[in-house]
Structure formats: structure tokens, C-alpha cells
Design a protein around this motif. Structure first.
Motif, PDB file in Angstrom:
ATOM      1  N   SER A 138      -0.799   5.513  -6.458  1.00  0.00           N
ATOM      2  CA  SER A 138      -1.042   5.025  -5.103  1.00  0.00           C
ATOM      3  C   SER A 138      -0.438   5.981  -4.092  1.00  0.00           C
ATOM      4  O   SER A 138       0.756   6.258  -4.149  1.00  0.00           O
ATOM      5  CB  SER A 138      -0.456   3.629  -4.916  1.00  0.00           C
ATOM      6  N   PRO A 139      -1.253   6.496  -3.160  1.00  0.00           N
ATOM      7  CA  PRO A 139      -0.723   7.458  -2.190  1.00  0.00           C
ATOM      8  C   PRO A 139       0.214   6.824  -1.178  1.00  0.00           C
ATOM      9  O   PRO A 139       1.089   7.485  -0.650  1.00  0.00           O
ATOM     10  CB  PRO A 139      -1.988   7.989  -1.503  1.00  0.00           C
ATOM     11  N   ASN A 140       0.063   5.535  -0.901  1.00  0.00           N
ATOM     12  CA  ASN A 140       0.880   4.864   0.112  1.00  0.00           C
ATOM     13  C   ASN A 140       1.500   3.614  -0.489  1.00  0.00           C
ATOM     14  O   ASN A 140       0.812   2.819  -1.091  1.00  0.00           O
ATOM     15  CB  ASN A 140       0.018   4.465   1.306  1.00  0.00           C
ATOM     16  N   ARG A 141       2.773   3.460  -0.311  1.00  0.00           N
ATOM     17  CA  ARG A 141       3.453   2.285  -0.859  1.00  0.00           C
ATOM     18  C   ARG A 141       3.915   1.330   0.239  1.00  0.00           C
ATOM     19  O   ARG A 141       4.667   0.415  -0.016  1.00  0.00           O
ATOM     20  CB  ARG A 141       4.627   2.714  -1.715  1.00  0.00           C
ATOM     21  N   THR A 142       3.471   1.524   1.474  1.00  0.00           N
ATOM     22  CA  THR A 142       3.859   0.632   2.560  1.00  0.00           C
ATOM     23  C   THR A 142       2.884  -0.532   2.647  1.00  0.00           C
ATOM     24  O   THR A 142       1.753  -0.453   2.184  1.00  0.00           O
ATOM     25  CB  THR A 142       3.866   1.390   3.903  1.00  0.00           C
ATOM     26  N   LYS A 143       3.316  -1.621   3.265  1.00  0.00           N
ATOM     27  CA  LYS A 143       2.459  -2.797   3.436  1.00  0.00           C
ATOM     28  C   LYS A 143       1.255  -2.473   4.317  1.00  0.00           C
ATOM     29  O   LYS A 143       0.173  -2.999   4.111  1.00  0.00           O
ATOM     30  CB  LYS A 143       3.258  -3.944   4.061  1.00  0.00           C
ATOM     31  N   ALA A 144       1.454  -1.607   5.306  1.00  0.00           N
ATOM     32  CA  ALA A 144       0.363  -1.267   6.224  1.00  0.00           C
ATOM     33  C   ALA A 144      -0.777  -0.551   5.511  1.00  0.00           C
ATOM     34  O   ALA A 144      -1.925  -0.650   5.912  1.00  0.00           O
ATOM     35  CB  ALA A 144       0.887  -0.397   7.364  1.00  0.00           C
TER      36      ALA A 144
ATOM     37  N   ALA B  56      -1.524  -0.956   2.212  1.00  0.00           N
ATOM     38  CA  ALA B  56      -1.838  -1.631   0.946  1.00  0.00           C
ATOM     39  C   ALA B  56      -3.344  -1.749   0.731  1.00  0.00           C
ATOM     40  O   ALA B  56      -3.814  -1.659  -0.399  1.00  0.00           O
ATOM     41  CB  ALA B  56      -1.194  -3.007   0.903  1.00  0.00           C
ATOM     42  N   ALA B  57      -4.112  -1.933   1.805  1.00  0.00           N
ATOM     43  CA  ALA B  57      -5.573  -2.049   1.671  1.00  0.00           C
ATOM     44  C   ALA B  57      -6.181  -0.761   1.137  1.00  0.00           C
ATOM     45  O   ALA B  57      -7.177  -0.794   0.414  1.00  0.00           O
ATOM     46  CB  ALA B  57      -6.195  -2.405   3.012  1.00  0.00           C
ATOM     47  N   LEU B  58      -5.588   0.384   1.463  1.00  0.00           N
ATOM     48  CA  LEU B  58      -6.087   1.663   0.960  1.00  0.00           C
ATOM     49  C   LEU B  58      -5.806   1.827  -0.527  1.00  0.00           C
ATOM     50  O   LEU B  58      -6.488   2.600  -1.202  1.00  0.00           O
ATOM     51  CB  LEU B  58      -5.461   2.827   1.737  1.00  0.00           C
ATOM     52  N   ASN B  59      -4.816   1.127  -1.015  1.00  0.00           N
ATOM     53  CA  ASN B  59      -4.450   1.239  -2.420  1.00  0.00           C
ATOM     54  C   ASN B  59      -5.226   0.273  -3.314  1.00  0.00           C
ATOM     55  O   ASN B  59      -5.161   0.381  -4.529  1.00  0.00           O
ATOM     56  CB  ASN B  59      -2.948   1.002  -2.586  1.00  0.00           C
ATOM     57  N   ARG B  60      -5.937  -0.682  -2.729  1.00  0.00           N
ATOM     58  CA  ARG B  60      -6.777  -1.611  -3.509  1.00  0.00           C
ATOM     59  C   ARG B  60      -8.168  -1.003  -3.599  1.00  0.00           C
ATOM     60  O   ARG B  60      -9.067  -1.352  -2.849  1.00  0.00           O
ATOM     61  CB  ARG B  60      -6.832  -2.974  -2.817  1.00  0.00           C
ATOM     62  N   ARG B  61      -8.338  -0.085  -4.551  1.00  0.00           N
ATOM     63  CA  ARG B  61      -9.576   0.696  -4.545  1.00  0.00           C
ATOM     64  C   ARG B  61     -10.012   1.070  -5.950  1.00  0.00           C
ATOM     65  O   ARG B  61      -9.222   1.035  -6.886  1.00  0.00           O
ATOM     66  CB  ARG B  61      -9.396   1.957  -3.719  1.00  0.00           C
TER      67      ARG B  61
END
Length: 159
Positions: free
Chosen positions: A137-143, A145-150
Motif C-alpha cells: 500500500s503506497p499510503n497508510r493514512t486514513k485520508a 485509505a480509499a486509494l489502497n482499496r484497489r
């Protein structure tokens, strides 16, 4: 007197009504191929490249969004016509409480995409499924998170 008053009100109403609708030119609605407006606040871009794209999922969901089913259908059509290509389904998730749950969610997402392709007559030997959970996952912040659900879709020729 009352009859002329009604006449004036009627004429005023008709003039107002006709001015409102005659003032606007005829507006035609044309649909553009490749644009899907399932969610009125989010526009799905026109996809010309069928060889790689990303599908974003709702939180803890493995259901393919309707707008992405159109793109997957074009991928299935491409794979049916080009048996020398294979598809890589790389699934990610950051929805679970721990690493194990993230792996399970990403596996479900990759299985759902594989199931869609198999229903549309893609050969099993053309499909490669990979699921990473939250390890890539490239981003581990809550903001973000939608980019990581892929699920990332990549097509390439077989070796």
C-alpha cells in the motif's frame, strides 16, 4: 370589469409562460461513449487503454462497482480475441484490523474479478491472481485509505 381583469391576467400568464420557454434554445442531450455517471459526484474517465487500469472498491467490499464492469467486459472481450495475452489481477486492502484480514479481503477482491472474467469466457490459463493485503500500500493514512482499496489490472503477452 371582472371579465377584462381575467382577460389581462390570462394574457399576462400566457406571455410569461411563453417567454420562459421560447427564450431558451432547444437543448439536446448527447451521450458520450466511455463516460459513465453512476455516482453524480464522481466521473469515471474515458478508458482508451485496456492493458492496465485500477478498480477501486468500497470499504470492506469485494463487489465490483458497476462502472468498472464495463471496463472488465472490454478486457474479457480483448482476452477472448487474443489468447496469447494473460491478465494479472493484483489486489490490495487496508480495511481489516490486522494483516491476516487484509490478505483475506484482497483475496476476495481478486476472486471476484476472476469470477467475472470466467463468466465471460476468459480461459483459466490466462488469469494470474496476486493478493497483497496491505504490504504494498503506497499510503497508510486514513485520508488515502480509499486509494489502497484497489485491484490493479495488467495485461501482457504470454512468454
Amino acid at each position: 370589469m371582472p371579465s377584462s381583469f381575467c382577460y389581462k391576467v390570462l394574457v399576462c400568464f400566457l406571455l410569461t409562460y411563453s417567454v420562459q420557454y421560447m427564450g431558451f434554445g432547444r437543448v439536446e442531450l448527447n451521450a458520450q461513449e466511455g463516460y459513465i455517471f453512476e455516482n453524480p459526484y464522481q466521473k469515471t474517465e474515458k478508458q482508451t487503454d485496456v492493458t492496465s487500469f485500477t478498480i477501486y472498491f468500497n470499504q470492506k467490499s469485494s463487489q465490483i462497482p458497476k462502472s468498472d464492469e464495463v471496463r472488465l467486459q472490454s478486457v474479457a472481450d480483448f482476452l477472448n480475441q487474443n489468447r496469447n495475452y494473460e491478465i494479472y489481477i493484483e489486489a490490495h486492502a487496508v480495511d481489516g484490523k490486522n494483516y491476516k484480514e487484509d490478505i483475506l479481503i484482497s483475496e476476495k477482491r481478486s476472486l471476484e474479478v476472476e469470477r467475472f472474467l470466467l463468466i465471460h469466457f476468459v480461459e483459466e490459463g490466462q488469469i494470474r491472481r496476486l493478493f497483497y493485503g496491505n504490504s504494498k500500500s503506497p499510503n497508510r493514512t486514513k485520508a488515502h485509505a480509499a486509494l489502497n482499496r484497489r485491484v490493479e489490472i495488467r495485461l501482457q503477452q504470454k512468454n
